[in-house]
Design an enzyme around this catalytic site. Sequence first.
Site, PDB file in Angstrom:
ATOM      1  N   HIS A  81       0.845  -1.195   0.000  1.00 28.04           N
ATOM      2  CA  HIS A  81       0.000   0.000   0.000  1.00 28.04           C
ATOM      3  C   HIS A  81       0.878   1.241   0.000  1.00 28.04           C
ATOM      4  O   HIS A  81       1.849   1.320   0.759  1.00 28.04           O
ATOM      5  CB  HIS A  81      -0.896  -0.001   1.243  1.00 28.04           C
ATOM      6  CG  HIS A  81      -1.761   1.216   1.361  1.00 28.04           C
ATOM      7  ND1 HIS A  81      -2.979   1.312   0.713  1.00 28.04           N
ATOM      8  CD2 HIS A  81      -1.587   2.388   2.009  1.00 28.04           C
ATOM      9  CE1 HIS A  81      -3.511   2.496   0.971  1.00 28.04           C
ATOM     10  NE2 HIS A  81      -2.688   3.173   1.769  1.00 28.04           N
ATOM     11  N   ASP A 160     -14.569   2.228   8.889  1.00 27.96           N
ATOM     12  CA  ASP A 160     -13.630   3.179   8.304  1.00 27.96           C
ATOM     13  C   ASP A 160     -14.329   4.132   7.352  1.00 27.96           C
ATOM     14  O   ASP A 160     -13.988   5.310   7.269  1.00 27.96           O
ATOM     15  CB  ASP A 160     -12.496   2.459   7.568  1.00 27.96           C
ATOM     16  CG  ASP A 160     -11.548   3.460   6.918  1.00 27.96           C
ATOM     17  OD1 ASP A 160     -10.942   4.258   7.657  1.00 27.96           O
ATOM     18  OD2 ASP A 160     -11.452   3.476   5.681  1.00 27.96           O
ATOM     19  N   ARG A 167     -13.908  12.402   9.513  1.00 25.68           N
ATOM     20  CA  ARG A 167     -12.602  13.030   9.756  1.00 25.68           C
ATOM     21  C   ARG A 167     -12.342  14.129   8.741  1.00 25.68           C
ATOM     22  O   ARG A 167     -11.781  15.179   9.055  1.00 25.68           O
ATOM     23  CB  ARG A 167     -11.489  11.973   9.702  1.00 25.68           C
ATOM     24  CG  ARG A 167     -11.452  11.094  10.949  1.00 25.68           C
ATOM     25  CD  ARG A 167     -10.606   9.878  10.726  1.00 25.68           C
ATOM     26  NE  ARG A 167      -9.242  10.245  10.346  1.00 25.68           N
ATOM     27  CZ  ARG A 167      -8.444   9.498   9.595  1.00 25.68           C
ATOM     28  NH1 ARG A 167      -8.857   8.331   9.136  1.00 25.68           N
ATOM     29  NH2 ARG A 167      -7.243   9.913   9.297  1.00 25.68           N
ATOM     30  N   SER A 182      -7.005   3.315   9.963  1.00 27.69           N
ATOM     31  CA  SER A 182      -7.828   3.408   8.755  1.00 27.69           C
ATOM     32  C   SER A 182      -7.206   2.587   7.625  1.00 27.69           C
ATOM     33  O   SER A 182      -7.865   1.756   6.989  1.00 27.69           O
ATOM     34  CB  SER A 182      -7.945   4.883   8.355  1.00 27.69           C
ATOM     35  OG  SER A 182      -8.464   5.027   7.056  1.00 27.69           O
ATOM     36  N   LYS A 186      -8.522  -1.870   6.512  1.00 32.21           N
ATOM     37  CA  LYS A 186      -8.962  -2.333   5.192  1.00 32.21           C
ATOM     38  C   LYS A 186      -8.082  -3.484   4.691  1.00 32.21           C
ATOM     39  O   LYS A 186      -8.564  -4.430   4.074  1.00 32.21           O
ATOM     40  CB  LYS A 186      -8.948  -1.161   4.199  1.00 32.21           C
ATOM     41  CG  LYS A 186     -10.081  -0.164   4.471  1.00 32.21           C
ATOM     42  CD  LYS A 186      -9.949   1.115   3.655  1.00 32.21           C
ATOM     43  CE  LYS A 186      -8.971   2.079   4.282  1.00 32.21           C
ATOM     44  NZ  LYS A 186      -9.046   3.456   3.777  1.00 32.21           N
TER      45      LYS A 186
HETATM   46  N1  URA Z   1      -5.675   6.695   3.660  1.00 34.68           N
HETATM   47  C1  URA Z   1      -6.594   6.022   4.373  1.00 34.68           C
HETATM   48  O1  URA Z   1      -7.105   5.001   3.935  1.00 34.68           O
HETATM   49  N2  URA Z   1      -6.951   6.503   5.580  1.00 34.68           N
HETATM   50  C2  URA Z   1      -6.409   7.610   6.104  1.00 34.68           C
HETATM   51  O2  URA Z   1      -6.772   7.974   7.221  1.00 34.68           O
HETATM   52  C3  URA Z   1      -5.466   8.314   5.355  1.00 34.68           C
HETATM   53  C4  URA Z   1      -5.116   7.825   4.138  1.00 34.68           C
END
Ligand code: URA
Length: 440
Positions: A81, A160, A167, A182, A186
């Site tokens: 990622h 999330d 947020r 976050s 995932k």
């Molecule tokens: N990418 C995400 O998936 N979450 C975040 O909080 C920031 C970047």
Amino acid sequence: MDILSIIEAKKLGKALSREQIRFFARGAGDGSIPDYQLAALLMAIRLNGMDARETADLTMEMAESGNMLYPDVGGVPVDKHSTGGVGDTTTLILAPLVAACGGKVLKMSGRGLGHTGGTVDKMESIPGMRVELPEDEFMDIVRRTGCAVVGQSAHLAPADKTLYALRDVTGTVDSIPLIASSILSKKFAAGARAIVLDVKCGSGALMPTLDSAVNLARTMVEIGAHAGRQIIAVVSGMDEPLGSHVGNALEVKEAVDVLSLRTGGPLKDVALFLGAQMLVAAGVQPDEKAAFAALEEALQSGRGLQKLKEMIAAQGGDPSVCDDVALLPQAPVIRSVPALEAGWLEKVDGVALGLAAQQMGAGRIRKGDEIDPAVGFVMNIRMGDPVQPGDSICTLYARTPESADAAEQRIRAALTFSREKTAPARLLHALVTPQGVTYL
Ligand code: URA
Ligand code: CA
């Protein structure tokens, strides 16, 4: 258990228990806690922080707020990622290379928004390519070919989804525990057991300074240790696009060029570096040195390119783009941008370049916008390179002459030249593993 007492506890800076965190994450995921109370708790977390145990608990509970996938792919599912770059096509290079070395790459990827490109958008520039696949088909492709890259499944980690949207509008994005949980919730929900993170630092990155990027990287590696996942993080710079190509089909072309040994440079170097960490994290290779050697062999022998073809074919795309990149969508207006004066390229505003590509149609202004796969540009110089008047700075691939004019203005404004010799950009800053931080 009630949400008010949890807000009160975090307001006073207390650590929340696993049960309190579960109540919060479940309530965010199923809609049973109102947004105003979630928002108050998010701000309390932003201001008072969370310790490593709380952050790991939050990650697991957010992951478990929806379906958890347990992929049976004949090996350790490994994912990579990036926190978001420009001209960053490493996934399309490393996924097939790692698969060619025996890794099982299960990659769920985002769409581009703002100045950063999204891997699934790039893949969709390949004729016929499908990126929205049912989970069982996705897993089956990984089992058979060793890699698949698909869009982020909508029903994973619903907590999330709610929290990220809140947020965004409550000034609570810039919190390391909230960012780390976050991102990783995932990945955990999608079934990754080994994860390599590319944390970008620099202007325009989620983490602007090296210190903050290393802190985020450390936090995520620590979550892995608590959650029984192998996590390795690389901190890299985004002062300049990683590859020279910016745009969807153009970035696919560059990935194919790297796998065909027609081009190298920083994009290849960083892709191999991240790929090596993936092979180590997944336990396919014992150490970085052995992993590099395996990847280099897969690249030189053409097995990496062959894997990319297999993956494209398995996802419904036309693999012949790998033999003839001219089969990718082509822009009608192609134009070179010449340097006006002699000098050295000193600074690149990567965000401005990303926005230039977005304005050409390569990216979205709003979520859900259509993108133009053919457009973008190729940078012909990098930081530290000398230019003479008339040398080509970049080549534009535009839909219309007007769009090319506007892009030229934006790209010129994004570049700073010096009359004195300048230095190339730093690409790799640090490697963070469970053993500690190594500055590179
Ligand atoms: N990418 C995400 O998936 N979450 C975040 O909080 C920031 C970047
Ligand atoms: Ca040059």
